[in-house]
Design a protein around this motif. Structure first.
Motif, PDB file in Angstrom:
ATOM      1  N   ARG A 285       0.833  -1.209   0.000  1.00 22.20           N
ATOM      2  CA  ARG A 285       0.000   0.000   0.000  1.00 22.20           C
ATOM      3  C   ARG A 285       0.865   1.255   0.000  1.00 22.20           C
ATOM      4  O   ARG A 285       0.604   2.209  -0.733  1.00 22.20           O
ATOM      5  CB  ARG A 285      -0.927  -0.001   1.217  1.00 22.20           C
ATOM      6  CG  ARG A 285      -1.859   1.181   1.268  1.00 22.20           C
ATOM      7  CD  ARG A 285      -2.755   1.105   2.525  1.00 22.20           C
ATOM      8  NE  ARG A 285      -3.598   2.248   2.609  1.00 22.20           N
ATOM      9  CZ  ARG A 285      -3.250   3.425   3.148  1.00 22.20           C
ATOM     10  NH1 ARG A 285      -2.048   3.569   3.656  1.00 22.20           N
ATOM     11  NH2 ARG A 285      -4.088   4.428   3.181  1.00 22.20           N
TER      12      ARG A 285
ATOM     13  N   THR B 224      -6.385   1.469  -1.399  1.00 20.93           N
ATOM     14  CA  THR B 224      -6.796   0.496  -0.393  1.00 20.93           C
ATOM     15  C   THR B 224      -6.147  -0.824  -0.780  1.00 20.93           C
ATOM     16  O   THR B 224      -6.064  -1.164  -1.958  1.00 20.93           O
ATOM     17  CB  THR B 224      -8.327   0.333  -0.324  1.00 20.93           C
ATOM     18  OG1 THR B 224      -8.812  -0.039  -1.615  1.00 20.93           O
ATOM     19  CG2 THR B 224      -8.991   1.620   0.126  1.00 20.93           C
ATOM     20  N   ALA B 225      -5.676  -1.531   0.225  1.00 19.27           N
ATOM     21  CA  ALA B 225      -4.978  -2.787  -0.024  1.00 19.27           C
ATOM     22  C   ALA B 225      -5.571  -3.877   0.842  1.00 19.27           C
ATOM     23  O   ALA B 225      -5.947  -3.655   1.985  1.00 19.27           O
ATOM     24  CB  ALA B 225      -3.498  -2.625   0.272  1.00 19.27           C
TER      25      ALA B 225
ATOM     26  N   LEU C 142      -4.795  -4.320  -4.828  1.00 16.55           N
ATOM     27  CA  LEU C 142      -4.772  -2.883  -4.560  1.00 16.55           C
ATOM     28  C   LEU C 142      -5.860  -2.208  -5.382  1.00 16.55           C
ATOM     29  O   LEU C 142      -5.995  -2.464  -6.579  1.00 16.55           O
ATOM     30  CB  LEU C 142      -3.412  -2.295  -4.947  1.00 16.55           C
ATOM     31  CG  LEU C 142      -2.196  -2.873  -4.227  1.00 16.55           C
ATOM     32  CD1 LEU C 142      -0.924  -2.474  -4.943  1.00 16.55           C
ATOM     33  CD2 LEU C 142      -2.165  -2.387  -2.810  1.00 16.55           C
TER      34      LEU C 142
END
Length: 187
Positions: free
Chosen positions: A120, A133-134, A143
């Motif tokens: 991230r 966002t991961a 991701l």
């Protein structure tokens, strides 16, 4: 005074970090039960030497058990106890799970959740990325990238994938990286 030289062959390979044994909870419960039994035995010993007054609990329990005959509830209770004993044995020999993953450097480890954070951070550092966002595991990281307005999403996807792959090269087994670029709506 000189420092002893340790050759690579003389060094022992570090074992991977492991989670606590599954039997930890069972061991704590059994230890507490043993402590309670010790307290009862100490109480009965104090009664026996006349330090305190009262009736002995252990003798009363043994007298109760001595007078028992076979009853219908004993078979299910015995089976339940046997199943509990076998499950405790299985828990005791269950292998501990690995909590960290190996890096290419010998005897160096990283936590599983830190791999996702590393990916991230690598994606977030790319110019043109608004948010990332991961999610994922040790095998696959996904991701979701939101680009800044006006950036080419195709080039951004490849750039993010390359940056994340570069950040994860130190892992002994790098995970697969999936990048999803969120399309921008009309302004």
């Amino acid at each position: 005074m000189s420092t002893p030289v340790i050759t690579p062959a003389a060094r022992a390979a570090a074992k991977p970090p492991l989670a606590a044994p599954a039997a930890t909870g069972v061991a704590v419960v059994l230890a507490l039960a043993l402590i309670a039994l010790g307290i009862v035995a100490a109480r009965d010993a104090l009664i026996a030497i006349g330090a305190i007054s009262g009736s002995a609990w252990i003798a009363a329990a043994l007298n109760f058990l001595h007078g028992l005959t076979a009853q219908t509830w004993m078979l299910p209770a015995g089976l339940a106890t046997a199943v509990l004993g076998i499950s405790v044995v299985f828990v005791a020999v269950k292998p501990r799970r690995r909590t960290h993953l190996a890096l290419r450097v010998p005897a160096t480890w990283i936590r599983r959740r830190d791999i996702v954070q590393l990916a991230r951070s690598a994606a977030r550092a790319i110019t043109g990325v608004s948010t990332v966002t991961a999610a994922g595991s040790a095998r696959t990281i996904t991701l979701a990238v939101t680009p800044l307005a006006g950036y080419d999403t195709t080039a951004l996807k490849d750039t993010v994938r390359t940056a994340v792959d570069d950040a994860l090269t130190e892992l002994a087994r790098p995970p697969r990286v999936r990048v999803r670029v969120k399309e921008q709506g009309p302004s």
